[in-house]
Design an enzyme around this catalytic site. Structure first.
Site, PDB file in Angstrom:
ATOM      1  CE1 TYR A   1      -4.363  -1.316   0.197  1.00 45.95           C
ATOM      2  CE2 TYR A   1      -3.204  -3.047   1.384  1.00 45.95           C
ATOM      3  CZ  TYR A   1      -4.322  -2.601   0.706  1.00 45.95           C
ATOM      4  OH  TYR A   1      -5.402  -3.428   0.539  1.00 45.95           O
TER       5      TYR A   1
ATOM      6  CE  LYS B   1      -6.940  -7.260   9.425  1.00 48.34           C
ATOM      7  NZ  LYS B   1      -5.595  -6.915   8.929  1.00 48.34           N
TER       8      LYS B   1
ATOM      9  CE1 TYR C   1      -8.767  -4.944   1.185  1.00 50.88           C
ATOM     10  CE2 TYR C   1      -8.845  -5.725   3.456  1.00 50.88           C
ATOM     11  CZ  TYR C   1      -8.167  -5.587   2.248  1.00 50.88           C
ATOM     12  OH  TYR C   1      -6.916  -6.103   2.114  1.00 50.88           O
TER      13      TYR C   1
ATOM     14  CG  ASP D   1     -14.137 -10.861   6.532  1.00 47.97           C
ATOM     15  OD1 ASP D   1     -13.360 -11.185   7.463  1.00 47.97           O
ATOM     16  OD2 ASP D   1     -13.759 -10.253   5.506  1.00 47.97           O
TER      17      ASP D   1
END
Length: 421
Positions: free
Chosen positions: A15, A263, A142, A234
């Site tokens: 990114y 995560k 996302y 999600d």
């Protein structure tokens, strides 16, 4: 040659527009909520290093368990073999998830956890000879950067180069009082084509910490269930306490068919993905016909070291003190949001659990590419705080071990930025 000079010679960062980006900050160690650069400067990690770190950096208990595992077994192929850490982690995770979650499938990260979920749903119908191939998702979603995960994410600058290669998805608005009936009608009209509905429960993270109410999500999930549409939650970002409860789906009574995790799964120690599902999903793949197998896997599937980190993180997560810290952070965020919400430079504040977002007024629409982003980012770095704005949206998402003093320091610097920038 310095670490930064060596980095710039060989590394391509995520990114990052490498031509215009500032040099990276050289971090050499971490402790608690702080990261330290090579000169000893402390940076308070207010974004949990891309939302993964929930217990603090270099946590000694996780380090101990990882070291013990490394001395026993570093890795084994997971097709045709198993090992204690993978079995125990699956058993313990399933115990604290909604009761319909019965099977665990390991992968490498959040994107792959989503890829597995999508493939499970598509093949669930295929294995039964039913042609349902369209996927329902939220606008601004996302779900990751691999192709399947990109396809079910909102179309944006991130996906523009690949849009003509992504499969078709039916996108809908997040639900609220004004549109919930219309959304249900839309789903009813598509029901025979829809294989599944994938969603980030309560908070759309990368889109700017956009939040919506649990009661409308519950209503939408119930309608999908009534129409035979499979539900994928999600929880890669929202899982493990971020929304105030252990999982965002604990805020609703309808249980998803599939859930995705990464995560915080290992406390931010190392990469690991997990996709869980119902017995009904699993049974659709049980057959004497080998073509009905779920053909998916990764070289490092269920890596023992990663699973051991996950088990250690879970021990810490289930300790009552962690929920106390989650509640403390949520209360602190709430007080700060109330304090600054009427500031002329604050367009809006929003909070769910330990997630606090503040949208800066720029005189134009919200944008990931707002020029304010770089000024804010640099301002906070100079103050020893890692805040990574999503354009003109600042958010605080700290490790649960963050102290009140550290939180107050972050708040004070945000107030200073409001006055100075």
């Amino acid at each position: 040659m310095s670490l930064v000079e060596r980095d710039l010679k060989v590394i391509w960062h995520p990114y990052t527009q490498m031509k215009t980006a500032l040099p990276p900050v050289p971090i050499v160690r971490g402790e608690g909520a702080c990261l330290y650069d090579e000169n000893g400067k402390c940076y308070v990690d207010a974004v949990s290093s891309w939302w993964v770190n929930i217990h603090g950096h270099a946590h000694p208990y996780i380090a101990q368990k990882v070291a013990e595992q490394l001395n026993k077994l570093e890795h084994v192929i997971f097709a045709g073999f198993t090992h204690p850490a993978a079995v125990e982690l699956a058993e313990r995770i399933l115990q604290i998830l909604p009761s319909n979650q019965q099977k665990a499938f390991y992968s490498d990260n959040g994107s792959t956890a989503v890829e597995v979920a999508i493939k499970m749903c598509l093949q669930y119908w295929h294995n039964q000879g039913i042609n349902r191939t369209k996927i329902l998702a939220f606008k601004n979603a996302y779900h990751g950067d691999t192709f399947g995960a990109m396809a079910v994410s909102g179309r944006s600058a991130f996906t523009a180069a690949f849009d003509n290669l992504l499969f078709e998805v039916e996108f809908i608005d997040t639900p609220d009082a004004s549109n919930i009936e219309g959304l249900k009608s839309q789903i009813s009209n598509l029901k025979s084509d829809l294989t599944c509905f994938i969603f980030e429960p309560l908070v759309q993270g990368a889109s700017g910490m956009l939040m919506y109410e649990a009661k409308y999500l519950e209503e939408l999930m119930a309608h999908c269930r009534e129409k035979g549409v499979l539900l994928i939650a999600d929880e890669v970002f929202t899982g493990f306490g971020r929304t105030g409860k252990p999982f965002a789906c604990n805020h609703v009574s309808v249980q998803p068919d599939i859930m995705c995790f990464s995560k915080g799964l290992t406390g931010g120690t190392m990469a690991l993905g997990l996709t869980t599902c119902t017995q009904q999903i699993f049974n659709a793949f049980l057959s004497d016909d080998r073509l009905k197998t779920l053909f998916h896997g990764h070289s490092y599937t269920a890596n023992p070291v990663a699973c051991s980190a996950g088990l250690a993180s879970l021990d810490l997560f289930l300790d009552p003190s962690t929920q106390e810290n989650i509640d403390r952070i949520a209360e602190s965020h709430n007080k700060f949001a109330s304090k600054i919400k009427d500031h002329p430079k604050i367009r809006t504040t929003r909070q769910t659990g330990t997630i606090l977002a503040m949208e800066w007024e720029t005189g134009s629409d919200t944008s990931y590419f707002s020029s304010l982003r770089d000024r804010l980012y640099q301002y906070f770095l100079e103050a020893g705080i890692i805040l990574r704005p999503l354009g003109n949206i600042i958010y605080i998402l700290p490790p649960y071990c963050i102290t009140n003093e550290q939180l107050n320091y972050i708040y004070s610097k945000i107030e200073s930025a409001l006055d100075e920038l």
